[in-house]
Design an enzyme around this catalytic site. Sequence first.
Site, PDB file in Angstrom:
ATOM      1  N   CYS A   1       0.721  -1.109   0.207  1.00 48.91           N
ATOM      2  CA  CYS A   1      -0.107   0.151  -0.017  1.00 48.91           C
ATOM      3  C   CYS A   1       0.801   1.306  -0.015  1.00 48.91           C
ATOM      4  O   CYS A   1       1.841   1.180   0.761  1.00 48.91           O
ATOM      5  CB  CYS A   1      -0.759  -0.020   1.413  1.00 48.91           C
ATOM      6  SG  CYS A   1      -1.863   1.452   1.699  1.00 48.91           S
TER       7      CYS A   1
ATOM      8  N   HIS B   1       0.291   4.188   0.959  1.00 51.74           N
ATOM      9  CA  HIS B   1      -0.230   5.060   1.857  1.00 51.74           C
ATOM     10  C   HIS B   1       0.590   4.764   3.225  1.00 51.74           C
ATOM     11  O   HIS B   1       0.895   5.829   3.878  1.00 51.74           O
ATOM     12  CB  HIS B   1      -1.671   5.192   2.091  1.00 51.74           C
ATOM     13  CG  HIS B   1      -2.544   5.664   0.969  1.00 51.74           C
ATOM     14  ND1 HIS B   1      -3.461   4.955   0.560  1.00 51.74           N
ATOM     15  CD2 HIS B   1      -2.125   6.512   0.230  1.00 51.74           C
ATOM     16  CE1 HIS B   1      -4.107   5.459  -0.443  1.00 51.74           C
ATOM     17  NE2 HIS B   1      -3.208   6.542  -0.928  1.00 51.74           N
ATOM     18  N   HIS B   2       0.745   3.572   3.593  1.00 45.04           N
ATOM     19  CA  HIS B   2       1.474   3.068   4.781  1.00 45.04           C
ATOM     20  C   HIS B   2       2.653   2.124   4.703  1.00 45.04           C
ATOM     21  O   HIS B   2       3.329   1.983   5.615  1.00 45.04           O
ATOM     22  CB  HIS B   2       0.540   2.333   5.576  1.00 45.04           C
ATOM     23  CG  HIS B   2      -0.660   3.188   6.069  1.00 45.04           C
ATOM     24  ND1 HIS B   2      -1.778   3.202   5.489  1.00 45.04           N
ATOM     25  CD2 HIS B   2      -0.790   4.075   7.154  1.00 45.04           C
ATOM     26  CE1 HIS B   2      -2.661   4.007   5.840  1.00 45.04           C
ATOM     27  NE2 HIS B   2      -1.992   4.462   6.939  1.00 45.04           N
TER      28      HIS B   2
ATOM     29  N   GLN C   1      -4.979  -0.633  -4.945  1.00 46.55           N
ATOM     30  CA  GLN C   1      -5.702  -1.794  -5.537  1.00 46.55           C
ATOM     31  C   GLN C   1      -6.539  -1.007  -6.612  1.00 46.55           C
ATOM     32  O   GLN C   1      -6.363  -1.916  -7.854  1.00 46.55           O
ATOM     33  CB  GLN C   1      -6.444  -2.376  -4.460  1.00 46.55           C
ATOM     34  CG  GLN C   1      -7.126  -3.463  -5.208  1.00 46.55           C
ATOM     35  CD  GLN C   1      -7.865  -4.497  -3.916  1.00 46.55           C
ATOM     36  OE1 GLN C   1      -7.454  -4.480  -2.954  1.00 46.55           O
ATOM     37  NE2 GLN C   1      -8.892  -5.222  -4.504  1.00 46.55           N
TER      38      GLN C   1
ATOM     39  N   HIS D   1      -5.915  -6.039   3.017  1.00 49.65           N
ATOM     40  CA  HIS D   1      -4.706  -4.876   3.353  1.00 49.65           C
ATOM     41  C   HIS D   1      -4.296  -4.745   4.755  1.00 49.65           C
ATOM     42  O   HIS D   1      -5.435  -4.799   5.494  1.00 49.65           O
ATOM     43  CB  HIS D   1      -5.364  -3.615   2.885  1.00 49.65           C
ATOM     44  CG  HIS D   1      -5.534  -3.456   1.314  1.00 49.65           C
ATOM     45  ND1 HIS D   1      -4.909  -2.590   0.440  1.00 49.65           N
ATOM     46  CD2 HIS D   1      -6.633  -4.259   0.360  1.00 49.65           C
ATOM     47  CE1 HIS D   1      -5.368  -2.724  -0.625  1.00 49.65           C
ATOM     48  NE2 HIS D   1      -6.317  -3.621  -0.651  1.00 49.65           N
TER      49      HIS D   1
END
Length: 199
Positions: A88, A90-91, A129, A157
């Site tokens: 991911c 974002h993280h 995704q 996730h």
Amino acid sequence: MRPGTTLRMIDEPRDGVDLAAAERAAREFLEALGVSADSESLRETPARMARAYAELFTPRPFDLTTFPNEEGYDELVLARSIPVRSVCEHHLLPFAGVAHVGYLPGDRILGLSKLARVVEHFARRPQVQERLTKQVADWLADRLRPAGVGVVIEAEHTCMTLRGVRAVGSTTVTSTLLGILREDARSRQEFFALTGTRP
């Protein structure tokens, strides 16, 4: 195009991976979070982190081999449950699941293993995704020129299951349909039925 025509990947792996710099950064990252990497069990962790993320972010190059559709096959070709592993954006936490990738052939057909290789290629980078699903479909539509393309990805996730809301067991499903699979209701229904997913 001649039999066995090969189309080169245009999005080749990035150059300039600096494992030593990544290892130093990983050590500083751990220390900034109060985790000392000085013990025997953690001493090699920054180097392992650097190698692991370099592997996760580097797609293997491949050639997309296509063949003439000499028999005029015009039914759905589907590869189900292709493993998907990505990170991911974002993280920088992993997400994993399966992809179902299908197409309705036009003048060319594809070596079946290449469906899995295209999924892996776009998964090997920080991703979301939704984008991953569309990239796979768009790439196949652009290179293969089929009558239709369908991609469904189902993934868990860890940014949702290990932190934040901690929604253990939840999965995210995304789909992209192009051409006949988008426009024709019967073809669309067949695709979803064969993937075992619901529109």
